[in-house]
Enzyme design. Structure first.
Site, PDB file in Angstrom:
ATOM      1  N   SER A   1       0.866  -1.186   0.000  1.00  0.00           N
ATOM      2  CA  SER A   1       0.000   0.000   0.000  1.00  0.00           C
ATOM      3  C   SER A   1       0.898   1.230   0.000  1.00  0.00           C
ATOM      4  O   SER A   1       2.060   1.154   0.444  1.00  0.00           O
ATOM      5  CB  SER A   1      -0.847   0.022   1.279  1.00  0.00           C
ATOM      6  OG  SER A   1      -1.473   1.283   1.432  1.00  0.00           O
TER       7      SER A   1
ATOM      8  N   TYR B   1      -2.530  -1.274  10.386  1.00  0.00           N
ATOM      9  CA  TYR B   1      -2.451  -1.494   8.934  1.00  0.00           C
ATOM     10  C   TYR B   1      -1.102  -1.013   8.394  1.00  0.00           C
ATOM     11  O   TYR B   1      -0.412  -1.722   7.661  1.00  0.00           O
ATOM     12  CB  TYR B   1      -3.603  -0.738   8.270  1.00  0.00           C
ATOM     13  CG  TYR B   1      -3.638  -0.842   6.764  1.00  0.00           C
ATOM     14  CD1 TYR B   1      -4.066  -2.009   6.135  1.00  0.00           C
ATOM     15  CD2 TYR B   1      -3.263   0.232   5.947  1.00  0.00           C
ATOM     16  CE1 TYR B   1      -4.109  -2.105   4.751  1.00  0.00           C
ATOM     17  CE2 TYR B   1      -3.300   0.147   4.568  1.00  0.00           C
ATOM     18  CZ  TYR B   1      -3.727  -1.027   3.968  1.00  0.00           C
ATOM     19  OH  TYR B   1      -3.772  -1.119   2.604  1.00  0.00           O
TER      20      TYR B   1
HETATM   21  N1  LIG Z   1      -8.715  -0.434  -1.921  1.00  0.00           N
HETATM   22  C1  LIG Z   1      -7.705   0.370  -1.646  1.00  0.00           C
HETATM   23  O1  LIG Z   1      -7.825   1.623  -1.706  1.00  0.00           O
HETATM   24  C2  LIG Z   1      -6.348  -0.200  -1.280  1.00  0.00           C
HETATM   25  C3  LIG Z   1      -5.261   0.681  -1.179  1.00  0.00           C
HETATM   26  C4  LIG Z   1      -4.004   0.171  -0.858  1.00  0.00           C
HETATM   27  C5  LIG Z   1      -3.836  -1.191  -0.645  1.00  0.00           C
HETATM   28  N2  LIG Z   1      -4.909  -2.022  -0.740  1.00  0.00           N
HETATM   29  C6  LIG Z   1      -4.672  -3.456  -0.482  1.00  0.00           C
HETATM   30  O2  LIG Z   1      -5.197  -4.228  -1.532  1.00  0.00           O
HETATM   31  C7  LIG Z   1      -5.628  -5.492  -1.031  1.00  0.00           C
HETATM   32  C8  LIG Z   1      -7.071  -5.746  -1.471  1.00  0.00           C
HETATM   33  O3  LIG Z   1      -7.876  -4.686  -0.994  1.00  0.00           O
HETATM   34  P1  LIG Z   1      -9.364  -4.441  -1.525  1.00  0.00           P
HETATM   35  O4  LIG Z   1      -9.592  -2.982  -1.428  1.00  0.00           O
HETATM   36  O5  LIG Z   1      -9.583  -5.151  -2.787  1.00  0.00           O
HETATM   37  O6  LIG Z   1     -10.193  -5.134  -0.352  1.00  0.00           O
HETATM   38  P2  LIG Z   1     -11.673  -5.798  -0.382  1.00  0.00           P
HETATM   39  O7  LIG Z   1     -12.098  -5.809   1.049  1.00  0.00           O
HETATM   40  O8  LIG Z   1     -12.525  -5.132  -1.372  1.00  0.00           O
HETATM   41  O9  LIG Z   1     -11.362  -7.286  -0.846  1.00  0.00           O
HETATM   42  C9  LIG Z   1     -10.531  -8.097  -0.032  1.00  0.00           C
HETATM   43  C10 LIG Z   1     -10.749  -9.557  -0.323  1.00  0.00           C
HETATM   44  O10 LIG Z   1     -10.020 -10.289   0.680  1.00  0.00           O
HETATM   45  C11 LIG Z   1     -10.895 -11.247   1.273  1.00  0.00           C
HETATM   46  N3  LIG Z   1     -10.536 -11.500   2.673  1.00  0.00           N
HETATM   47  C12 LIG Z   1     -10.742 -10.669   3.736  1.00  0.00           C
HETATM   48  N4  LIG Z   1     -10.367 -11.266   4.873  1.00  0.00           N
HETATM   49  C13 LIG Z   1      -9.896 -12.492   4.532  1.00  0.00           C
HETATM   50  C14 LIG Z   1      -9.391 -13.594   5.292  1.00  0.00           C
HETATM   51  N5  LIG Z   1      -9.292 -13.529   6.621  1.00  0.00           N
HETATM   52  N6  LIG Z   1      -9.019 -14.715   4.633  1.00  0.00           N
HETATM   53  C15 LIG Z   1      -9.139 -14.788   3.279  1.00  0.00           C
HETATM   54  N7  LIG Z   1      -9.631 -13.797   2.520  1.00  0.00           N
HETATM   55  C16 LIG Z   1     -10.003 -12.656   3.137  1.00  0.00           C
HETATM   56  C17 LIG Z   1     -12.285 -10.603   1.163  1.00  0.00           C
HETATM   57  O11 LIG Z   1     -13.330 -11.548   1.288  1.00  0.00           O
HETATM   58  C18 LIG Z   1     -12.220  -9.959  -0.200  1.00  0.00           C
HETATM   59  O12 LIG Z   1     -12.575 -10.839  -1.239  1.00  0.00           O
HETATM   60  C19 LIG Z   1      -5.437  -5.429   0.479  1.00  0.00           C
HETATM   61  O13 LIG Z   1      -4.232  -6.049   0.837  1.00  0.00           O
HETATM   62  C20 LIG Z   1      -5.375  -3.949   0.761  1.00  0.00           C
HETATM   63  O14 LIG Z   1      -4.649  -3.639   1.915  1.00  0.00           O
HETATM   64  C21 LIG Z   1      -6.168  -1.578  -1.051  1.00  0.00           C
END
Ligand SMILES: NC(=O)c1ccc[n+]([C@@H]2O[C@H](COP(=O)([O-])OP(=O)(O)OC[C@H]3O[C@@H](n4cnc5c(N)ncnc54)[C@H](O)[C@@H]3O)[C@@H](O)[C@H]2O)c1
Length: 269
Positions: free
Chosen positions: A151, A164
């Site tokens: 991130s 986080y």
């Molecule tokens: N969306 C953003 O703005 C953003 C920014 C920076 C980094 N990220 C990173 O990107 C990655 C994905 O984020 P996102 O926004 O798509 O999140 P999201 O919540 O939309 O999707 C996350 C997915 O992970 C699954 N998940 C959650 N807990 C879990 C567990 N305990 N075991 C297995 N699966 C699990 C969820 O069911 C979901 O399908 C993360 O690592 C997040 O930190 C996201």
């Protein structure tokens, strides 16, 4: 070494695991890798509906897809994911450690429970799944690609995200540690640092525990923020998926221990 452009990005015959592949960024990555020809296992805690939908999209691309419902905060489940990939596809060439949680909390109020669940999913599961998969790649002697989703918070804290931010700082260094040790086996390890991306998780975080009034204020703030961002829009899962395809492909053969920042210019604000 002389590959055509299409050969560089051709993942036919490769098999991938995408954690958190049912929704959001993981879903975007799973579909993009499948579009390039890879078989994809989705490992996700989400109920079957979301995962089935993603799998159906992938299978329509004429590659294999499977799903394992797991809570990756429990370390014993990591081995189940690897076993499932081997039983479904026979091998693993690409691992995308994407599953992650992000919840706002003031540093002075953070709970041990939030700290532990954030660290267990965002960092510990990533470390031990990488370990298992790397051992398979080494035993099969065919190299591989490990792609971790970090991130922009691994480089600059947003605020109110201490557990986080600590986990994502760990992801950055875990990436470099694994890259240093695994290069000699032909395994590259890199991370992608997204900025703000439109996903169900991001929408949930914005809406968590806020009144309609606070929500309206947050929306106005977001609009203001987007105007100041160099590329003036939120990221989409596809933006991150394109970077993941590059890191999974032969086009990134000489890149390891690196971070690709995909943030619309957020870090240069
Ligand atoms: N969306 C953003 O703005 C953003 C920014 C920076 C980094 N990220 C990173 O990107 C990655 C994905 O984020 P996102 O926004 O798509 O999140 P999201 O919540 O939309 O999707 C996350 C997915 O992970 C699954 N998940 C959650 N807990 C879990 C567990 N305990 N075991 C297995 N699966 C699990 C969820 O069911 C979901 O399908 C993360 O690592 C997040 O930190 C996201």
């Amino acid at each position: 070494m002389n590959h055509s452009i299409s050969q560089l990005f051709d993942l036919n015959g490769y098999s991938a695991i995408v954690t958190g592949g049912a929704m959001g960024i993981g879903k975007g990555i799973a579909i993009r890798l499948a579009e390039a020809g890879a078989n994809v296992l989705i490992a996700d805690i989400e109920d079957e509906t979301e995962a089935e939908e993603t799998m159906a999209t992938i299978k329509a691309l004429n590659v294999k897809s499977d799903y394992i419902k797991v809570d990756l905060r429990k370390i014993e489940n990591v081995k189940l994911v690897v076993e499932k990939a081997i039983s479904s596809f026979g091998d693993i060439h690409i691992l995308v450690n994407n599953a992650g949680i992000f919840k706002y909390t003031a540093a002075t109020e953070m709970s041990e429970e939030l700290w532990d669940s954030t660290m267990n999913l965002n960092l510990k599961a990533m470390a031990f799944l990488s370990k298992e998969v790397a051992n398979i790649m080494i035993s099969k002697n065919h190299g591989g690609k490990i792609i971790n989703i970090s991130s922009v918070d691994s480089l600059k804290p947003t605020g109110n995200l201490a557990p986080y931010d600590a986990s994502k700082g760990g992801v950055r260094m875990l990436t470099r540690s694994f890259a240093k040790e695994l290069g000699k086996y032909g395994i590259t390890v890199n991370d992608i640092a997204p900025g703000g991306v439109n996903t169900p998780g991001a929408a949930k975080m914005m809406g968590a525990n806020v009144s309609a009034e606070q929500m309206a204020a947050m929306k106005a703030q977001t609009e203001q923020f987007l105007k100041s961002l160099p590329l003036q829009r939120m990221g989409e899962p596809e933006d991150i998926a394109n970077a993941a395809l590059f890191l999974a492909s032969k086009a990134s053969a000489y890149i390891t221990g690196s971070t690709i920042i995909v943030d619309g210019g957020l870090l240069i604000l």
